[in-house]
Motif scaffolding. Structure first.
Motif, PDB file in Angstrom:
ATOM      1  N   GLY A 210       0.716  -1.260  -0.033  1.00 15.22           N
ATOM      2  CA  GLY A 210       0.048   0.005  -0.122  1.00 15.22           C
ATOM      3  C   GLY A 210       0.903   1.294   0.033  1.00 15.22           C
ATOM      4  N   GLY A 211       2.167   0.942   0.536  1.00 15.03           N
ATOM      5  CA  GLY A 211       2.817   2.439   0.788  1.00 15.03           C
ATOM      6  C   GLY A 211       3.073   2.785   2.265  1.00 15.03           C
TER       7      GLY A 211
ATOM      8  N   GLY B 279       5.446   1.298  -3.346  1.00 15.70           N
ATOM      9  CA  GLY B 279       3.919   0.988  -3.011  1.00 15.70           C
ATOM     10  C   GLY B 279       3.041   1.572  -3.691  1.00 15.70           C
ATOM     11  N   LEU B 280       1.750   1.338  -3.617  1.00 18.97           N
ATOM     12  CA  LEU B 280       0.552   1.754  -4.499  1.00 18.97           C
ATOM     13  C   LEU B 280       0.422   3.480  -4.184  1.00 18.97           C
ATOM     14  N   TYR B 281       0.390   3.669  -2.853  1.00 16.22           N
ATOM     15  CA  TYR B 281       0.410   5.314  -2.699  1.00 16.22           C
ATOM     16  C   TYR B 281       1.459   5.592  -1.923  1.00 16.22           C
ATOM     17  N   PRO B 282       2.600   5.990  -2.583  1.00 14.18           N
ATOM     18  CA  PRO B 282       3.818   6.358  -1.876  1.00 14.18           C
ATOM     19  C   PRO B 282       3.358   7.817  -1.083  1.00 14.18           C
ATOM     20  N   VAL B 283       3.910   7.908   0.288  1.00 17.72           N
ATOM     21  CA  VAL B 283       3.817   8.973   0.879  1.00 17.72           C
ATOM     22  C   VAL B 283       4.840   9.726   0.593  1.00 17.72           C
ATOM     23  N   ALA B 284       4.804  11.165   0.609  1.00 18.26           N
ATOM     24  CA  ALA B 284       5.976  12.077   0.167  1.00 18.26           C
ATOM     25  C   ALA B 284       6.606  12.219   1.601  1.00 18.26           C
TER      26      ALA B 284
END
Ligand SMILES: Nc1ncnc2c1ncn2[C@@H]1O[C@H](COP(=O)(O)OP(=O)(O)O)[C@@H](O)[C@H]1O
Ligand SMILES: [Mg+2]
Lengths: 241, 335
Positions: free
Chosen positions: B280-281, B328-333
């Motif tokens: 998911g990230g 991951g799918l939604y990388p966190v900045a």
């Protein structure tokens, strides 16, 4: 000279096993803009981080408005009234411009008059109000970082190289914003590599080398003395930009 | 020629691609499975499983995002949460077997309440005793939280015995709805609804409240949040407690789903939830949600189609996702 707001006395900082600051002495008078100059790696950013408590001074003393903050925790130092714009700007990229600013307003709401004043300094922020900060250009991010530091009145602003990597037109924009902050009576400690900008803005100046302050005086005096500039800053100060 | 070009930033877009993978995967599976009713059963089972995995994993991803803490002990809260339900099921056995919907619902809610309160409190203690001394030291975190997991598993053996304990669902939640030719187990529907409610609540808290704003900012750059005057430690402890409570909730739901308690159930799911948060990230709640659904769908479809691949299917999913999106799918900045 007016009242001293921030005072560093013999401050040493270690990062891991490296000894970075070797006894920094620095005074920031209230209501003035003090420039902190020096070549790359001199220890300017480390000095600001030590003031903010992000690195702990291993020796020496830092006092702010008469209060000893040497060992204070970062949130307490911020609460005491110091705002900080780090070298990498510390923007929250996934948050909107609005959310970035709201976070800096401690009670969760921004004073509308203050916001109008900030928009006056940096009109781009109004335009991109509800966009994620990550999509802004480098200059716009820098403006947001500074806006975040001034969205509520604070006693002292620490700003680390706000003109780094910016186009000349944007740098001029930034310089006029700082002029306006000065006119508003803000106390600022500004790290800068761009000597032209420094000359235009500084009241006082301190020059660092190798983790120490090697010169302190007025900006006017340094600006007039080409020999002193040459000796302290080297010939290439302006080519950094 | 003096005009300064105003560079307009691109309009931010919602990243729909990872979202779209879930229905696409389900549709691809339909012809492979062959029978529509089997497909419905498998898909609902997967959705229920995905929601429970999400409950278990959501705290973990925030804990990592906020303080870079790798907590292999998260499975503790899953097992303990499940066993805490016994404290309710024993004394209220009559209400479990009763035909009254109200009594059944009260039993389920009581199990959930006790499990969440218990694991939340345990999370508070675990953070103080086990996690706090090893802030910033990943290797020690892995070792000591693993140790915590093993100790907790042994404690369960001591308190509740080593053999699996069967538990039964309150009457109302047993059985299945029949939709056309497909049978859909009631409890699975309840698990899906509960998971969606928790996800919606988390989404609202994260996106509409000040605490949520602080958490999202802290996941990106904890140091800057401190420099703005907020105590990130306090926020972290709060997130740790809530995350532990949600893992306990997931544990109870999972236990009713399997209708068996085993001390090792937390350990078994542990690997799965780490796959989920990586897919998911790290630090992303939306990513954790999609990751949970993908992991569950893949596990259920391959379990039916090619049972031999069931064990490796999720590792394979992780490899493919990471080859496509290394963060991951939604990388966190991150700063
Ligand atoms: N995180 C760090 N770890 C080790 N050394 C560091 C770190 N940050 C800075 N330094 C070292 O400290 C010295 C001063 O760095 P810095 O304060 O960033 O200088 P300046 O801002 O004046 O360019 C440099 O020699 C740099 O390599
Ligand atoms: Mg620097």
């Amino acid at each position: 000279m007016s009242e001293v707001l921030l005072r560093l006395e013999g401050v040493h900082t270690h990062i891991g096993r490296y000894h970075i600051l070797h006894g920094v002495d620095l005074l920031v008078p209230r209501g003035e803009l003090t420039m902190l100059l020096g070549r790359n790696g001199a220890g300017k950013s480390t000095t600001l981080r030590t003031i903010m408590g992000l690195w702990k001074a291993s020796e020496g003393r830092i006092s702010f408005g008469g209060q000893d903050i040497t060992a204070a925790a970062t949130p307490d130092i911020a609460q005491a009234g110091i705002a900080y714009v780090p070298e990498n700007m510390g923007i929250f990229a996934d948050l909107t411009v609005r959310e970035n600013l709201i976070l800096a307003a401690r009670r969760g709401e921004i004073d509308p008059a203050r916001l109008r004043w900030v928009f006056g300094l940096f009109p781009a922020l109004e335009t991109f109000w509800s966009l994620a900060a990550g999509v802004l250009s480098g200059g716009q991010k820098q403006m947001l970082a500074i806006a975040r530091a001034i969205i509520e009145p604070r006693e002292l602003l620490l700003v680390d190289e706000p003109t780094k990597g910016l186009a000349p037109a944007i740098i001029m924009n930034m310089i006029s914003a700082f002029r306006e902050l000065k006119a508003a009576g803000e106390t600022i400690l500004l790290v800068e590599q761009n000597f032209t900008a420094a000359k235009m803005l500084g009241d006082g100046v301190a020059i660092m080398d190798d983790g120490r302050i090697v010169h302190a005086g007025t900006m006017a005096e340094l600006a007039e003395d080409a020999g002193l500039q040459q000796r302290l800053l080297g010939p290439s100060m302006d080519t950094h930009q | 020629m003096t005009a300064v070009a105003v560079t307009l930033p691109p309009k931010p877009k919602v990243d729909w691609v990872p979202l779209a993978i879930v229905p696409v995967l389900a549709l691809i599976a339909l012809p492979l499975v062959g029978s529509f009713s089997t497909w419905v059963t498998l898909t609902v089972a997967a959705l229920a499983m995905g929601m429970m995995i999400f409950l278990m994993a959501s705290g973990l991803t925030l804990v990592f995002g906020l303080m870079d803490v790798i907590n292999f002990g998260h499975g503790v809260f899953i097992s303990i949460g499940a066993y805490l339900a016994l404290l309710v099921l024993g004394p209220m056995a009559a209400w479990v077997a009763s035909d009254s919907v109200i009594e059944n619902v009260i039993v389920l809610l009581a199990c959930i309440g006790v499990a969440m309160a218990g694991t939340g409190a345990l999370g508070w203690a675990f953070e103080r005793v086990v996690v706090r001394p090893v802030y910033g030291q990943h290797l020690k975190q892995i070792l000591i939280t693993m140790g915590g997991l093993i100790v907790a598993e042994q404690m369960i053996h001591v308190v509740w015995g080593a053999s699996p304990i069967p538990i039964s669902l309150p009457t109302t939640f047993r059985g299945a709805f029949v939709v056309g030719e497909a049978a859909v187990e009631r409890y699975r529907v309840i698990a899906v609804v509960l998971g969606l409610l928790v996800f919606a609540a988390m989404y609202l808290v994260l996106n509409r409240t000040r605490i949520g704003l602080l958490i999202r900012a802290g996941v990106e750059n904890a140091e800057m949040v401190e420099a703005l005057g907020y105590r990130i430690r306090r926020l972290f402890v709060g997130v740790f407690i809530v995350g532990s409570g949600l893992a306990g909730l997931g544990g109870v739901m999972w236990a009713f789903y399997r209708q068996t308690l085993t001390a090792g159930m937390g350990m078994e799911v542990n690997v799965l939830i780490f796959i989920v948060i990586i897919v998911g990230g790290l630090g992303s709640i939306g990513g954790c949600f999609i990751g949970s659904l993908l992991v569950a769908l893949i596990a259920n479809y391959t379990g039916f189609l090619v049972p031999k691949l069931a064990l490796v299917s999720n590792i394979l999913l992780m490899v493919i996702v990471l080859l496509w999106r290394p963060q991951g799918l939604y990388p966190v900045a991150k700063r």
